[in-house]
Design an enzyme around this catalytic site. Structure first.
Site, short mmCIF file in Angstrom:
data_model
loop_
_atom_site.label_atom_id
_atom_site.label_comp_id
_atom_site.label_asym_id
_atom_site.label_seq_id
_atom_site.Cartn_x
_atom_site.Cartn_y
_atom_site.Cartn_z
N SER A 126 3.79 6.65 3.16
CA SER A 126 2.91 7.70 3.35
C SER A 126 3.26 9.06 4.01
O SER A 126 4.41 9.08 4.36
CB SER A 126 1.84 7.29 4.06
OG SER A 126 0.97 8.16 5.09
N TYR A 150 0.61 4.31 12.62
CA TYR A 150 0.74 4.04 11.20
C TYR A 150 2.20 4.57 10.75
O TYR A 150 2.71 3.81 9.89
CB TYR A 150 -0.58 4.39 10.60
CG TYR A 150 -0.71 4.73 9.15
CD1 TYR A 150 -0.93 3.25 8.45
CD2 TYR A 150 -0.37 5.78 8.39
CE1 TYR A 150 -0.97 3.49 7.17
CE2 TYR A 150 -0.46 5.73 7.07
CZ TYR A 150 -0.90 4.51 6.38
OH TYR A 150 -1.06 4.37 5.21
N LYS A 154 5.17 2.71 8.93
CA LYS A 154 5.58 2.96 7.44
C LYS A 154 7.10 3.40 7.56
O LYS A 154 7.86 3.02 6.85
CB LYS A 154 4.79 3.78 6.85
CG LYS A 154 3.41 3.59 6.62
CD LYS A 154 3.16 2.73 5.52
CE LYS A 154 1.98 2.25 5.07
NZ LYS A 154 1.76 1.13 3.95
N1 LIG Z 1 -5.29 5.38 -0.31
C1 LIG Z 1 -4.39 6.31 0.21
O1 LIG Z 1 -4.90 7.61 0.38
C2 LIG Z 1 -3.19 5.84 0.77
C3 LIG Z 1 -2.28 6.93 1.19
C4 LIG Z 1 -0.67 6.79 1.18
C5 LIG Z 1 -0.43 5.33 1.45
N2 LIG Z 1 -1.25 4.35 1.11
C6 LIG Z 1 -0.76 2.99 1.03
O2 LIG Z 1 -0.95 2.30 -0.05
C7 LIG Z 1 -1.25 0.90 0.38
C8 LIG Z 1 -2.75 0.66 -0.50
O3 LIG Z 1 -3.75 1.53 0.23
P1 LIG Z 1 -5.22 1.21 -0.35
O4 LIG Z 1 -5.93 2.73 -0.29
O5 LIG Z 1 -5.46 0.48 -1.43
O6 LIG Z 1 -5.84 0.54 1.07
P2 LIG Z 1 -6.93 -0.77 1.15
O7 LIG Z 1 -7.25 -0.66 2.72
O8 LIG Z 1 -7.91 -0.54 0.09
O9 LIG Z 1 -6.07 -2.00 0.75
C9 LIG Z 1 -5.15 -2.76 1.72
C10 LIG Z 1 -5.31 -4.11 1.39
O10 LIG Z 1 -4.58 -4.85 2.45
C11 LIG Z 1 -5.40 -6.02 2.83
N3 LIG Z 1 -4.58 -6.68 4.14
C12 LIG Z 1 -4.97 -5.85 5.39
N4 LIG Z 1 -4.39 -6.94 6.18
C13 LIG Z 1 -4.03 -8.09 5.51
C14 LIG Z 1 -3.37 -9.08 5.90
N5 LIG Z 1 -3.31 -9.46 7.15
N6 LIG Z 1 -2.99 -9.92 4.91
C15 LIG Z 1 -3.24 -9.72 3.62
N7 LIG Z 1 -3.92 -8.56 3.18
C16 LIG Z 1 -4.13 -7.53 4.20
C17 LIG Z 1 -6.76 -5.46 2.98
O11 LIG Z 1 -7.76 -6.50 3.24
C18 LIG Z 1 -6.84 -4.46 2.02
O12 LIG Z 1 -7.62 -5.16 0.81
C19 LIG Z 1 -1.37 0.70 1.77
O13 LIG Z 1 -0.18 0.18 2.24
C20 LIG Z 1 -1.50 2.19 2.16
O14 LIG Z 1 -0.89 2.26 3.58
C21 LIG Z 1 -2.40 4.45 0.85
#
Ligand SMILES: NC(=O)c1ccc[n+]([C@@H]2O[C@H](COP(=O)([O-])OP(=O)(O)OC[C@H]3O[C@@H](n4cnc5c(N)ncnc54)[C@H](O)[C@@H]3O)[C@@H](O)[C@H]2O)c1
Length: 326
Positions: A126, A150, A154
Site C-alpha cells: 500500500s 498498517y 505492510k
Molecule cells: N482497497 C484498497 O484501497 C487497497 C489499497 C491498498 C492495498 N490494499 C490491500 O489489498 C488487499 C485487499 O483489499 P480489499 O480492499 O479487498 O480489503 P477487504 O477488507 O475487502 O478484504 C480483506 C479480506 O481479508 C479477510 N480477512 C481478514 N482477516 C482475516 C483472517 N484472519 N483470515 C482470513 N481472512 C481474513 C476479510 O474478511 C476480508 O474479506 C488487502 O491486503 C489490502 O491491504 C487495498
C-alpha cells in the site's frame, strides 16, 4: 492449475475470483496459459463461490498454521495474498493488525517454504508504507517511513517476501496498490474510505462527509484496473523482477477538489452539493502522510498501466454498478 486467494471474500478478492473464472486460465512461469482447475477462496467469512465447480470456499483464520496447511499444498502454484485488516482497523487494534497483516503473512510464506515447490506469491501492499517528509513524486528508492501500524506491517511483510524470494522459497511479487476508488458498497474502516464515499454516496442521492481538506492529494486506481494489475503482476516474468520484487503500481494523482470537480463533470451540481467537509484530525494525520504521486516507470516498463482521468473512473463505476444518476 490450483490458485489460492486469501481474503477471497473481500472486495478485491471476489472481483479477482470472478475475473479469473471468466478468463479460465493463468500464464505459468514459462508464459504458457494453463487452465485454472481449482480456485480456493480463503476468508474468515464465507466467500461467494459463484456457483462454479472450480471454486472451493474455505472459512478459516489465516493466522492459524492448520488453516494455511489446509489450503496450500505442493499443487498450489499461484497465491494472491490479499487477506488483511484495513488501515483504520489496524490502527485501532494493534494486536489484530500485527496478527493478520504481519504474523499471518510470515506464516503463509513459511507454509510455502515447507511445501518446497516455490509457488508464485503476490502480496498487496500500500501507499501507507511511505510517510513523513516526502518528495512531490515518491521514487522507487524513497525510504519507507510508515506513519501507521498498517503501513509498518505492510512494509515488514514486503521485506519478508523479498527475502523469501531471494532464498528461493517463493517466487514473490509485491504490488503497492494506490487507494482503490470508486469502491462500491458501504464505507469501511480504512482511513481512505472517504475516497470512494465522496463519489459513491452522492451518486446514490445520499450525503457524504469528507474528513480531509480539498487540497489533500490522493493516489488512486479503479477496481477494474486493480484487478487487471493483480493478474498481470502474478504473470510477470520472474527474471524481469530480479532481486527487487516490489512494484509501485501506476495510478492517478488527484486532489479531493479535483475529485469533486470530476464528479460535477459527470453528475452535475446536485451530486457535489451532497458532500460536506468535516475535518477529522485522525484521518487527516494518516491519509496526509501518504504520497499523492509516485514514480511508476518500473511498473510501466513491465507493461502495467493506470488511469489518466478521474472522470472516466467515475463513468466506469457508474457503468459497472449500473448506477442511475439522480
Ligand atoms: N482497497 C484498497 O484501497 C487497497 C489499497 C491498498 C492495498 N490494499 C490491500 O489489498 C488487499 C485487499 O483489499 P480489499 O480492499 O479487498 O480489503 P477487504 O477488507 O475487502 O478484504 C480483506 C479480506 O481479508 C479477510 N480477512 C481478514 N482477516 C482475516 C483472517 N484472519 N483470515 C482470513 N481472512 C481474513 C476479510 O474478511 C476480508 O474479506 C488487502 O491486503 C489490502 O491491504 C487495498
Amino acid at each position: 492449475m490450483k490458485v489460492l486467494i486469501t481474503g477471497g471474500a473481500g472486495f478485491l478478492g471476489q472481483r479477482l475470483a470472478r475475473e479469473l473464472l471468466a478468463r479460465g486460465s493463468l500464464k505459468d512461469p514459462q508464459g504458457a496459459p494453463q487452465a485454472i482447475t481449482e480456485l480456493v477462496l480463503l476468508d474468515v467469512v464465507q466467500a461467494n463461490n459463484f456457483g462454479d465447480k472450480r471454486v472451493r470456499a474455505e472459512v478459516g483464520d489465516i493466522a492459524k498454521r492448520s488453516v494455511l496447511e489446509r489450503v496450500i499444498d505442493a499443487q498450489t502454484s499461484a497465491i494472491f495474498h490479499l487477506a488483511a485488516v484495513v488501515s483504520g482497523q489496524a490502527e485501532a487494534d494493534f494486536d489484530l493488525g500485527m496478527r493478520i497483516n504481519l504474523d499471518a503473512s510470515r506464516l503463509l510464506l513459511e507454509v510455502c517454504r515447507q511445501c518446497g515447490h516455490r509457488p508464485r506469491v503476490l502480496f498487496t501492499s500500500s501507499v501507507a508504507v511511505y510517510g513523513g517528509e516526502l518528495p512531490d513524486v515518491v521514487q522507487n528508492d524513497t525510504a519507507l517511513n510508515p506513519q501507521s501500524s498498517y503501513g509498518a506491517q505492510k512494509a515488514i511483510a514486503e521485506l519478508l517476501l523479498n527475502d523469501y524470494a531471494r532464498r528461493g522459497f517463493v517466487d514473490g511479487r509485491v504490488l503497492r496498490l494506490p487507494t482503490i476508488s470508486v469502491r462500491p458498497g458501504k464505507p469501511n474502516a480504512a482511513a481512505s474510505s472517504f475516497a470512494s464515499g465522496i463519489i459513491r454516496e452522492p451518486l446514490n442521492g445520499e450525503a457524504a462527509v469528507c474528513p480531509v481538506a480539498g487540497s489533500t492529494r490522493l493516489w488512486l486506481l479503479s477496481p477494474r484496473k486493480a484487478i487487471e494489475s493483480l493478474i498481470a503482476g502474478l504473470e510477470l516474468d520472474s527474471a524481469a523482477l530480479g532481486n527487487q520484487r516490489v512494484l509501485n503500481l501506476p495510478g492517478i494523482s488527484v486532489s479531493v477538489d479535483e475529485m469533486v470537480a470530476a464528479l460535477r463533470e459527470v453528475a452535475g451540481d446536485a451530486a457535489t452539493a451532497r458532500i460536506v467537509f468535516e475535518p477529522d484530525a485522525r484521518v487527516e494525520k494518516i491519509v496526509g502522510s501518504w504520497p499523492g504521486r509516485w514514480d511508476t516507470s518500473r511498473a510501466e516498463g513491465l507493461g502495467l498501466s493506470g488511469e489518466r482521468n478521474f472522470a472516466d473512473v467515475i463513468r466506469s463505476y457508474i457503468e459497472d454498478e449500473h448506477i442511475q444518476l439522480r
